[in-house]
Design an enzyme around this catalytic site. Structure first.
Site, PDB file in Angstrom:
ATOM      1  N   VAL A 199      48.021  16.243  32.019  1.00 13.44           N
ATOM      2  CA  VAL A 199      48.296  16.164  30.584  1.00 13.44           C
ATOM      3  C   VAL A 199      49.760  15.809  30.353  1.00 13.44           C
ATOM      4  O   VAL A 199      50.670  16.447  30.912  1.00 13.44           O
ATOM      5  CB  VAL A 199      47.958  17.501  29.889  1.00 13.44           C
ATOM      6  CG1 VAL A 199      48.410  17.490  28.428  1.00 13.44           C
ATOM      7  CG2 VAL A 199      46.462  17.775  29.969  1.00 13.44           C
TER       8      VAL A 199
ATOM      9  N   VAL B  79      46.088  33.321  45.390  1.00 15.43           N
ATOM     10  CA  VAL B  79      46.224  34.478  46.261  1.00 15.43           C
ATOM     11  C   VAL B  79      45.490  35.703  45.717  1.00 15.43           C
ATOM     12  O   VAL B  79      45.588  36.776  46.271  1.00 15.43           O
ATOM     13  CB  VAL B  79      47.704  34.833  46.515  1.00 15.43           C
ATOM     14  CG1 VAL B  79      48.395  33.729  47.262  1.00 15.43           C
ATOM     15  CG2 VAL B  79      48.427  35.138  45.215  1.00 15.43           C
TER      16      VAL B  79
ATOM     17  N   ALA C 198      40.683  30.764  37.425  1.00 14.91           N
ATOM     18  CA  ALA C 198      40.506  30.991  35.987  1.00 14.91           C
ATOM     19  C   ALA C 198      39.710  29.869  35.336  1.00 14.91           C
ATOM     20  O   ALA C 198      38.779  30.117  34.560  1.00 14.91           O
ATOM     21  CB  ALA C 198      41.873  31.135  35.310  1.00 14.91           C
TER      22      ALA C 198
ATOM     23  N   GLY D  91      39.152  50.083  27.914  1.00 18.76           N
ATOM     24  CA  GLY D  91      40.128  49.993  28.982  1.00 18.76           C
ATOM     25  C   GLY D  91      39.439  49.984  30.324  1.00 18.76           C
ATOM     26  O   GLY D  91      38.255  50.307  30.443  1.00 18.76           O
TER      27      GLY D  91
ATOM     28  N   SER E 148      44.260  18.549  37.598  1.00 20.52           N
ATOM     29  CA  SER E 148      44.959  17.518  38.349  1.00 20.52           C
ATOM     30  C   SER E 148      45.139  17.961  39.783  1.00 20.52           C
ATOM     31  O   SER E 148      45.602  19.081  40.047  1.00 20.52           O
ATOM     32  CB  SER E 148      46.331  17.237  37.722  1.00 20.52           C
ATOM     33  OG  SER E 148      47.092  16.377  38.549  1.00 20.52           O
TER      34      SER E 148
ATOM     35  N   PRO F 129      39.086  55.146  45.464  1.00 23.41           N
ATOM     36  CA  PRO F 129      37.739  54.671  45.809  1.00 23.41           C
ATOM     37  C   PRO F 129      37.011  54.075  44.612  1.00 23.41           C
ATOM     38  O   PRO F 129      37.311  54.394  43.459  1.00 23.41           O
ATOM     39  CB  PRO F 129      37.040  55.950  46.268  1.00 23.41           C
ATOM     40  CG  PRO F 129      37.647  57.011  45.374  1.00 23.41           C
ATOM     41  CD  PRO F 129      39.096  56.594  45.175  1.00 23.41           C
TER      42      PRO F 129
ATOM     43  N   LYS G 170      34.257  45.628  49.690  1.00 28.53           N
ATOM     44  CA  LYS G 170      35.427  46.456  49.408  1.00 28.53           C
ATOM     45  C   LYS G 170      34.990  47.737  48.715  1.00 28.53           C
ATOM     46  O   LYS G 170      34.374  47.704  47.664  1.00 28.53           O
ATOM     47  CB  LYS G 170      36.403  45.670  48.513  1.00 28.53           C
ATOM     48  CG  LYS G 170      37.623  46.456  48.082  1.00 28.53           C
ATOM     49  CD  LYS G 170      38.500  45.611  47.175  1.00 28.53           C
ATOM     50  CE  LYS G 170      39.660  46.409  46.600  1.00 28.53           C
ATOM     51  NZ  LYS G 170      40.472  45.628  45.647  1.00 28.53           N
TER      52      LYS G 170
ATOM     53  N   THR H 103      43.707  43.491  39.764  1.00 29.36           N
ATOM     54  CA  THR H 103      43.255  43.273  38.394  1.00 29.36           C
ATOM     55  C   THR H 103      43.307  41.811  37.944  1.00 29.36           C
ATOM     56  O   THR H 103      42.861  41.505  36.834  1.00 29.36           O
ATOM     57  CB  THR H 103      44.088  44.110  37.406  1.00 29.36           C
ATOM     58  OG1 THR H 103      45.485  43.808  37.590  1.00 29.36           O
ATOM     59  CG2 THR H 103      43.858  45.595  37.649  1.00 29.36           C
TER      60      THR H 103
END
Length: 512
Positions: free
Chosen positions: A190, A52, A20, A439, A44, A101, A83, A349
């Site tokens: 932090v 994963v 992220a 969406g 850190s 698919p 994929k 997702t």
């Protein structure tokens, strides 16, 4: 460098690395920093990352392309495979198998979506299995891959693809990209967050070594703990565990065996489900389960028994709570990734939601650190993303006939969101899938899971039933042959990777 107007965001501070943090840093470094904004990332080495999220959706291709990333370089760096979809085993009933698919069923040209014509013919026994009408499914089960054709007239243009990758290597790859774009990395943990006494906005972060890192806009990529968005700003969390009760996972990579499959596999288990993600150098495996029906020891033993090759690492145990922050953007802080929320990775997702948050942040870039208009719209759009993904994931569970374990009996008895119940009932009665304006999952995705898990419409659309039966049967037979020939004409994925983007360990280094 562009002269920024008075009051504009000039300093962005990203808290946390991992997928992220470095996706955010790479995107802001490439897209926002050239306008004169300084981007700093704090991470850190003492704090590990989840690491994963190895299976992705086709949208990641667009993200990489926008950042100018060469696909072959990316594939080698992350030891990725291609994929074409996700296979689901044992979800509707024990022994069932179907694939979601990344592409369409059938071909364009009818007055209604293809699955209605298939339903009309299937009711007369004149259609093959639905999977036989999707090129990516045929190719996936043959372990074949090549990029789709650009010619829209070709059946080989009817699919997309994603990647199966090493998330840790992807973060490292993006770090190099971000730092080359001018992002500054600061090592540190932090220990304190300073806020504006009047407005509560975050002013700076103090590190364990005494450094003070000031900023105008803060991006929280600190993972589940949500150090800024939750611990500091108290954004709140919407708990969805009553709909998505799986709250634990154990992951163990193992050695690769045989040919590399161009698809991820999700196998229903007694207390959840197990994933299998083949990369160039190993297979990622995990058991996502509900702690009310399984123990960590039992889950680990079940996963170890299912490994196809020798384990490559010790079991990695994770805890989580399905849901999302009630505010993904609070004050001058935006949550991206696990700090924003978590929905189990059944449909891959996790990285998509990171990408969606980054994309919305760039699109709604604030005029000032406390731009409430941008924040409100960001929160609205991200709420829709989470809710619609939530419904799609719940569908896999509730669309089951299984009652062979306490977990599956619990699933069959639980209530579901009204938004999902309405969609299921509409499809069951009419075969219609109502499309979203906003969406993630589109028409073909819902069709794949609904039909794959035995939610059969009572009737096909009237326009499909009006087709001449002989003409329809002949057309479906012809299409089935075309799809089979096209899918099997592609090279083996292993051969394609070897020719274009294979990772090879440096001389003297193992493939670990």
């Amino acid at each position: 460098m562009t002269d920024l107007p008075p009051g504009a965001v000039r300093r962005v501070v990203i808290l946390g690395g991992g997928t992220a943090g470095w996706m955010t840093a790479a995107a802001l470094g490439r897209l926002i920093a050239p306008t004169g904004v300084e981007v700093t990332l704090i991470e850190s080495e003492e704090i590990g990352t989840v690491g994963v999220g190895e299976s992705t959706l086709p949208h990641l291709r667009d993200f990489n392309l926008r950042l100018g990333i060469d696909e072959a370089e990316f594939m080698r760096a992350t030891r990725a495979t291609f994929k074409l979809g996700i296979e689901f085993c044992d979800w509707g009933r024990l022994g069932d198998r179907y694939m979601h698919p990344f592409g369409d069923f059938g071909a364009e040209g009818g007055g209604v979506p293809f699955h209605h014509y298939w339903l009309a013919a299937q009711a007369r026994g004149e259609a093959g299995p639905l999977d036989d009408y999707a090129v990516p499914i045929v190719a996936a089960y043959e372990d074949r891959f090549a990029p789709p054709k650009a010619d829209a007239r070709s059946v080989l243009s009817t699919y997309g693809y994603a990647y199966q990758l090493d998330a840790g290597l992807y973060a490292a790859f993006l770090r190099r990209l971000a730092e080359a774009a001018g992002v500054r990395r600061v090592e540190g943990r932090v220990v304190d967050v300073a806020q504006d006494g009047d407005r509560g906005a975050i002013v700076s972060l103090r590190l364990a070594d005494g450094q003070e890192i000031a900023g105008d806009l803060f991006v929280d990529c600190s993972g589940f703990r949500g150090l800024l968005i939750e611990q500091t700003l108290k954004a709140g969390y919407a708990d969805w565990s009553h709909w998505l009760p799986c709250d634990r996972a154990v992951a163990i990579p193992c050695e690769s065996v045989g040919r590399t499959q161009p698809y991820t596999r999700a196998i229903a288990m007694p207390a959840g489900w197990r994933f299998r993600i083949p990369l160039q150098h190993r297979i990622g495996n995990g058991y996502v389960y509900c702690s009310a029906f399984e123990t960590p020891e039992g889950a680990t033993a079940a996963l170890e028994q299912a490994l196809e090759g020798a384990p490559r690492a010790a079991p990695n145990h994770l805890r989580f709570l399905a849901g999302h922050r009630k505010l993904n953007w609070a004050s001058n802080c935006v949550a991206i990734g696990l700090s924003s929320g978590f929905i189990e990775p059944l449909e891959s997702t996790s990285i998509y939601l990171i990408q969606a948050g980054i994309t919305k942040l760039v699109e709604l870039w604030p005029r000032s650190p406390l731009d409430t208009v941008s924040a409100d719209e960001f929160n609205r759009q991200m709420m829709l993303q989470y809710e619609r993904i939530r419904d799609f994931i719940i569908l896999h569970y509730v669309a089951t006939e299984r009652d062979d374990t306490p977990f599956w009996r619990h699933i069959r008895e639980m209530t579901i969101p009204d938004s999902l119940a309405t969609r299921i009932e509409l499809f069951r009665e009419t075969g219609v899938v109502s499309d979203y304006r906003e969406g993630l999952f589109l028409h073909a995705s819902w069709v794949a899971v609904l039909l794959g898990q035995r939610i059969m419409p009572r009737t096909a659309h009237v326009l499909a039933r009006a087709e001449d039966p002989q003409r329809l049967a002949a057309g479906l037979a012809r299409l089935r042959r075309m799809v089979a020939e096209a899918g099997r004409s592609l090279p083996l994925q292993d051969d394609y990777i070897a020719a274009h983007c294979a990772w090879r360990p440096p001389s003297g280094q193992s493939a670990a």
